[in-house]
Design an enzyme around this catalytic site. Structure first.
Site, PDB file in Angstrom:
ATOM      1  N   LYS A 191       0.771  -1.343  -0.073  1.00  0.00           N
ATOM      2  CA  LYS A 191       0.010   0.008  -0.095  1.00  0.00           C
ATOM      3  C   LYS A 191       0.642   1.275   0.164  1.00  0.00           C
ATOM      4  CE  LYS A 191      -4.516   0.952   0.197  1.00  0.00           C
ATOM      5  NZ  LYS A 191      -5.564   0.119  -0.240  1.00  0.00           N
ATOM      6  N   ASP A 242      -7.168   4.021  -4.705  1.00  0.00           N
ATOM      7  CA  ASP A 242      -7.839   3.879  -3.223  1.00  0.00           C
ATOM      8  C   ASP A 242      -8.339   5.458  -2.861  1.00  0.00           C
ATOM      9  OD1 ASP A 242      -7.832   2.165  -0.650  1.00  0.00           O
ATOM     10  OD2 ASP A 242      -7.295   4.123   0.072  1.00  0.00           O
TER      11      ASP A 242
HETATM   12  P1  NDP Z   1     -12.848   7.782  -3.028  1.00  0.00           P
HETATM   13  O1  NDP Z   1     -11.968   8.870  -2.940  1.00  0.00           O
HETATM   14  O2  NDP Z   1     -13.552   7.381  -4.292  1.00  0.00           O
HETATM   15  O3  NDP Z   1     -14.111   8.047  -2.166  1.00  0.00           O
HETATM   16  C1  NDP Z   1     -13.952   8.238  -0.619  1.00  0.00           C
HETATM   17  C2  NDP Z   1     -15.316   8.666  -0.138  1.00  0.00           C
HETATM   18  O4  NDP Z   1     -15.387   8.420   1.050  1.00  0.00           O
HETATM   19  C3  NDP Z   1     -15.683   9.986  -0.451  1.00  0.00           C
HETATM   20  O5  NDP Z   1     -17.148   9.985  -0.587  1.00  0.00           O
HETATM   21  C4  NDP Z   1     -15.241  10.809   0.804  1.00  0.00           C
HETATM   22  O6  NDP Z   1     -15.629  12.096   1.223  1.00  0.00           O
HETATM   23  C5  NDP Z   1     -15.322   9.784   1.848  1.00  0.00           C
HETATM   24  N1  NDP Z   1     -14.322  10.025   2.998  1.00  0.00           N
HETATM   25  C6  NDP Z   1     -13.232   9.784   2.841  1.00  0.00           C
HETATM   26  N2  NDP Z   1     -12.225  10.110   3.934  1.00  0.00           N
HETATM   27  C7  NDP Z   1     -13.130  10.106   4.933  1.00  0.00           C
HETATM   28  C8  NDP Z   1     -13.278  10.606   6.238  1.00  0.00           C
HETATM   29  N3  NDP Z   1     -11.888  10.751   6.991  1.00  0.00           N
HETATM   30  N4  NDP Z   1     -14.438  10.606   6.770  1.00  0.00           N
HETATM   31  C9  NDP Z   1     -15.611  10.727   6.129  1.00  0.00           C
HETATM   32  N5  NDP Z   1     -15.877  10.388   4.900  1.00  0.00           N
HETATM   33  C10 NDP Z   1     -14.558  10.150   4.215  1.00  0.00           C
HETATM   34  O7  NDP Z   1     -12.320   6.335  -2.218  1.00  0.00           O
HETATM   35  P2  NDP Z   1     -12.790   4.694  -2.616  1.00  0.00           P
HETATM   36  O8  NDP Z   1     -14.272   4.959  -2.864  1.00  0.00           O
HETATM   37  O9  NDP Z   1     -11.936   4.266  -3.859  1.00  0.00           O
HETATM   38  O10 NDP Z   1     -12.330   4.222  -1.273  1.00  0.00           O
HETATM   39  C11 NDP Z   1     -13.332   4.106  -0.040  1.00  0.00           C
HETATM   40  C12 NDP Z   1     -12.839   2.925   0.919  1.00  0.00           C
HETATM   41  O11 NDP Z   1     -13.091   1.768  -0.032  1.00  0.00           O
HETATM   42  C13 NDP Z   1     -11.511   3.466   1.411  1.00  0.00           C
HETATM   43  O12 NDP Z   1     -11.443   2.745   2.723  1.00  0.00           O
HETATM   44  C14 NDP Z   1     -10.715   2.311   0.515  1.00  0.00           C
HETATM   45  O13 NDP Z   1      -9.553   1.876   1.156  1.00  0.00           O
HETATM   46  C15 NDP Z   1     -11.779   1.042   0.437  1.00  0.00           C
HETATM   47  N6  NDP Z   1     -11.171   0.263  -0.880  1.00  0.00           N
HETATM   48  C16 NDP Z   1     -11.054   0.927  -2.179  1.00  0.00           C
HETATM   49  C17 NDP Z   1     -11.025   0.210  -3.189  1.00  0.00           C
HETATM   50  C18 NDP Z   1     -10.954   0.582  -4.511  1.00  0.00           C
HETATM   51  O14 NDP Z   1     -10.807  -0.280  -5.480  1.00  0.00           O
HETATM   52  N7  NDP Z   1     -10.791   1.952  -4.703  1.00  0.00           N
HETATM   53  C19 NDP Z   1     -10.819  -1.314  -3.041  1.00  0.00           C
HETATM   54  C20 NDP Z   1     -11.129  -1.931  -1.760  1.00  0.00           C
HETATM   55  C21 NDP Z   1     -11.220  -0.926  -0.483  1.00  0.00           C
HETATM   56  P3  NDP Z   1     -14.966  13.438   0.759  1.00  0.00           P
HETATM   57  O15 NDP Z   1     -14.909  13.303  -0.671  1.00  0.00           O
HETATM   58  O16 NDP Z   1     -15.643  14.442   1.508  1.00  0.00           O
HETATM   59  O17 NDP Z   1     -13.618  13.206   1.178  1.00  0.00           O
HETATM   60  O1  2IT Z   2      -7.887  -1.758  -0.548  1.00  0.00           O
HETATM   61  C1  2IT Z   2      -7.902  -2.078  -2.133  1.00  0.00           C
HETATM   62  O2  2IT Z   2      -7.929  -3.303  -1.948  1.00  0.00           O
HETATM   63  C2  2IT Z   2      -7.569  -1.303  -3.063  1.00  0.00           C
HETATM   64  N1  2IT Z   2      -7.473  -0.080  -2.581  1.00  0.00           N
HETATM   65  C3  2IT Z   2      -7.545  -1.748  -4.270  1.00  0.00           C
HETATM   66  C4  2IT Z   2      -6.108  -2.223  -4.502  1.00  0.00           C
HETATM   67  C5  2IT Z   2      -5.627  -2.634  -5.975  1.00  0.00           C
HETATM   68  O3  2IT Z   2      -4.502  -2.984  -6.058  1.00  0.00           O
HETATM   69  O4  2IT Z   2      -6.690  -2.902  -6.809  1.00  0.00           O
END
Ligand code: NDP
Ligand code: 2IT
Length: 446
Positions: free
Chosen positions: A126, A166
């Site tokens: 990561k 992420d």
């Molecule tokens: P994005 O940046 O696309 O979206 C994040 C969302 O969460 C936004 O709505 C954001 O609001 C909100 N957010 C972020 N930080 C905070 C906080 N501290 N408090 C409240 N709201 C918050 O990220 P992703 O959708 O990609 O990721 C979301 C979650 O999913 C994370 O935990 C990530 O690790 C996990 N994840 C992502 C994967 C991926 O493929 N993208 C895979 C597996 C897990 P704002 O815009 O106001 O910051």
């Molecule tokens: O938390 C996660 O699994 C991710 N942000 C996706 C990682 C990836 O390599 O696709």
């Protein structure tokens, strides 16, 4: 607490001071694994748990860049190369002002188990930076990404370490990062996943985490003869994961009633349908605005500074960030009749909240199992890059569904208790551990 866990955690805390999220992630895993390791002494003698909690390599670097006013800005870049026993390091990059070593180590640690669960050959890693993309111009984001990659490029590679998105890293950022890598290395390889479809990306990768978390919820519900049909679902976040979880829940007959960002949440009792979701996608992915606008546009309630868990629902899908469900939230969810939690985000529930879900014996799918569809589809993108052949949407989606079913099966295999209750926390932790641990033993003390 089990004294063996306490003893192990005392060492972890002394060696990694101040890294609270890392301690939290390791402790949850240790609680599942220590009893299992006692029954399987080969892991104990090889000190696998002690080794798995120590990153193979930690890279920290300066990221200087020029903002639009010509002023020099300095951020800190990280890449945690946690474990490569079963494949090259694999995991996302997070750009958020809260990023620090402890947060990335927790995410890298979780990634090792998650990637193992996918059945694909991927180790765990990561990275990211404390850079805040909010309010930055496209040019500023590009200059930051180019500077970040100007150091990161020497540590990664299609067979070494493959970053992805992420929080704060989506298609735009992956494009800038990939362009700079290609320029520095003079090679076009699958060094990053989440690439654009015209330049080596995979269909369904953008959708995969949210779709996967929904498929996982569906698998859990099936164990109780239930389904998503007609269920009221609370989703937090409005980014990549939340958007596609909302899309798939609606497609499978559920009703998503909330969407949020770091400022607050909207409650739409009629449900977020296809058109309203389109509005959210345009708002968040293009205009980069705040979710409050949804309330103004559709005349629904907006709760400033609140999280969606106060709304009565059947299913909760946290899809924003870590520790977004605390003990009080968990109790309220259970009291209001929520009987299924499928975690799209990483470690969204505090340890106390997890305990509430386990005590209530609801269907609780922890992030490292429930959100593994994203990285699994990254693995499928890597396969297509190696073959230099793309797969169709249907092919990738079918593979994703099969992978989520297999992850669920692994959780059932390792997590079913004598009473018949499936503890998905133990299931995911032990199921993810075995393959990595066996590979580490086979490869000697390295
Ligand atoms: P994005 O940046 O696309 O979206 C994040 C969302 O969460 C936004 O709505 C954001 O609001 C909100 N957010 C972020 N930080 C905070 C906080 N501290 N408090 C409240 N709201 C918050 O990220 P992703 O959708 O990609 O990721 C979301 C979650 O999913 C994370 O935990 C990530 O690790 C996990 N994840 C992502 C994967 C991926 O493929 N993208 C895979 C597996 C897990 P704002 O815009 O106001 O910051
Ligand atoms: O938390 C996660 O699994 C991710 N942000 C996706 C990682 C990836 O390599 O696709």
């Amino acid at each position: 607490m089990d004294p063996r866990v306490q003893q192990f955690m005392a060492i972890i805390k002394a060696r990694n001071p101040g890294e609270n999220e890392f301690h939290q992630a390791v402790q949850e895993v240790a609680e599942s694994l220590i009893p299992f390791i006692e029954e399987n002494p080969k892991y104990k003698h090889a000190k696998i748990l002690e080794r798995i909690a120590e990153p193979e390599r930690t890279i920290i670097f300066r990221v200087p860049w020029l903002d639009d006013k010509g002023e020099v800005q300095i951020n800190r870049g990280f890449r945690i190369e946690m474990n490569s026993a079963i494949g090259p390091y694999k995991g996302g990059l997070r750009l958020h002002p809260t990023v620090n070593l402890g947060i990335l180590k927790f995410l890298a640690f979780e990634q090792v188990f998650k990637n193992s669960l996918t059945t694909l050959p991927m180790g765990g890693g990561k990275g990211g930076s404390d850079f805040d993309p909010k309010g930055k111009s496209d040019n500023e984001v590009m200059r930051f990404c180019q500077s970040f990659m100007s150091e990161l490029f020497r540590h990664i590679g299609a067979d070494t370490d493959i970053p992805a998105g992420d929080i704060g890293v989506g298609g735009r950022e992956i494009g800038f990062l990939f362009g700079q890598y290609k320029r520095l290395k003079n090679e076009f390889t699958g060094v990053l996943t989440g690439k654009g479809i015209e330049w080596g990306g995979s269909l369904i990768r953008p959708e995969a985490t949210g779709y996967g978390a929904t498929y996982f919820a569906q698998e859990m519900l099936t164990t109780r003869g239930d389904s998503l049909k007609g269920k009221v679902v609370c989703i937090s976040g409005s980014g990549n994961v939340a958007q596609f979880a909302s899309e798939k829940v609606a497609e499978l007959g559920g009703k998503v009633v909330t969407s949020s960002d770091s400022n607050g949440f909207i409650y739409d009792p009629k449900g977020i349908d296809c058109d309203k979701l389109k509005f959210i996608m345009e708002l968040k992915n293009e205009r980069r605005g705040r979710i409050k606008e949804y309330a103004d546009k559709y005349g629904v309630e907006y709760f400033e500074g609140k999280r969606p868990w106060i709304i009565k629902c059947d299913i909760a899908m946290p899809c924003a960030t870590q520790n977004e469900i605390n003990e009080g939230d968990a109790k309220l969810l259970v009291k209001n009749g929520c009987n299924c939690v499928s975690e799209g985000s990483n470690m969204p529930s505090t340890p106390e909240a997890v305990q509430v879900f386990l005590n209530a014996q609801i269907l609780y799918g922890p992030g490292k199992a429930a959100n593994a569809g994203g990285v699994a589809t990254s693995g499928l993108e890597m396969t297509q890059n190696s073959m230099r052949l793309p797969w169709s949407r249907e092919e990738v989606d079918e593979k994703l569904q099969t992978i989520m079913k297999n992850i669920h099966k692994t959780c059932v295999k390792y997590g079913t208790k004598e009473s018949g209750f499936i503890n998905y926390v133990d299931g995911a932790n032990i199921g993810g551990f075995v393959k990595v641990a066996n590979a580490m033993i086979a490869q000697g003390v390295v």
